[in-house]
Write an enzyme that holds these catalytic residues in place. Structure first.
Site, PDB file in Angstrom:
ATOM      1  N   HIS A  71      45.249  39.218  46.344  1.00  0.00           N
ATOM      2  CA  HIS A  71      44.679  40.590  46.835  1.00  0.00           C
ATOM      3  C   HIS A  71      44.482  40.407  48.434  1.00  0.00           C
ATOM      4  O   HIS A  71      44.375  39.021  48.552  1.00  0.00           O
ATOM      5  CB  HIS A  71      43.572  40.982  46.255  1.00  0.00           C
ATOM      6  N   HIS A  85      39.697  39.002  54.115  1.00  0.00           N
ATOM      7  CA  HIS A  85      40.244  37.455  53.538  1.00  0.00           C
ATOM      8  C   HIS A  85      41.440  37.836  52.843  1.00  0.00           C
ATOM      9  O   HIS A  85      41.968  39.021  52.524  1.00  0.00           O
ATOM     10  CB  HIS A  85      39.275  37.009  52.952  1.00  0.00           C
ATOM     11  N   GLU A 114      40.628  32.870  50.210  1.00  0.00           N
ATOM     12  CA  GLU A 114      39.980  32.794  48.997  1.00  0.00           C
ATOM     13  C   GLU A 114      41.050  32.189  47.865  1.00  0.00           C
ATOM     14  O   GLU A 114      42.257  32.617  47.944  1.00  0.00           O
ATOM     15  CB  GLU A 114      39.415  34.348  48.441  1.00  0.00           C
TER      16      GLU A 114
END
Lengths: 139, 139
Positions: free
Chosen positions: A8, A81, A130
């Site tokens: 994502h 992010h 991440e």
């Protein structure tokens, strides 16, 4: 480590409801999940599905939310992010650190229910990355 | 319009070569395409593949590059835009404008060889959104 799926893109917003309306009404998103709180990370979260990936809308949750600083600098919101999948989060953390990258904190359970870590933007060309352990049985 | 694939995340960098090394050596990217110039957009481009999507590394090309301002604010680089696929770029432009969003310029050929437009961040929660016509025969 081999680079996994782009799980994502995390997008910070002052209002998940306002952002949901944008993705639904302006861009035509048809699958928008119910928002939920993720207190361990100080965020409220809402996933918007594309056919191949997701947008993760994140809104500050609580006074200690790490998003307050971001939104002070970017009041309208913005890209926060990117999240890639890895097969094993502890192996990924060890590898990042062995290669000299700064990992922010210990692995903790992320928005998809599997452990995640964050790699400092200073080690990734200004991008907060991440890494998320791929859910068992996913894909 | 129905939201299509997340084609790529655009990441600005002062040096594509330095960023390639990060994605290859730190994150383990295995498929990194050859960089190329895209003079119409004032950028040099390099695609890095994930199994389901791409990172588009972009570096300023020429003095008029729109990336100079971004890199002045973010010297290390950072997330610059996200790109979604649409079936028809002219229909998408008309629909965005009919809904009150500001489209930046006319459709032009993007890095994948099909026409693209950009939607102003003020209309998309602070996020610069690229819409790209899906390549014929893709996916």
């Amino acid at each position: 480590m081999t680079l996994g799926r782009l799980n994502h893109v995390g997008i910070a917003t002052p209002s998940i409801e306002t952002s949901i309306a944008l993705y639904r009404d302006l861009l035509g998103a048809t699958k928008i999940h119910d928002p939920f709180d993720l207190p361990a990370q100080g965020v409220r979260v809402c996933f918007v599905d594309m056919p191949n990936s997701q947008i993760e809308l994140i809104e500050p949750l609580g006074e200690a939310s790490p998003l307050h600083g971001f939104l002070a600098r970017n009041p309208a919101g913005g890209q926060h992010h990117i999240c890639f999948e890895v097969p094993d989060i502890h192996a990924a953390k060890a590898e990042m650190e062995a290669k000299g990258a700064k990992v922010l904190g210990e692995p903790r359970i992320g928005a998809h229910g599997t452990p995640v870590i964050f790699v400092h933007p200073k080690n990734m060309g200004g991008v907060l990355v991440e890494l998320m352990e791929t859910p068992k049985g996913a894909h």
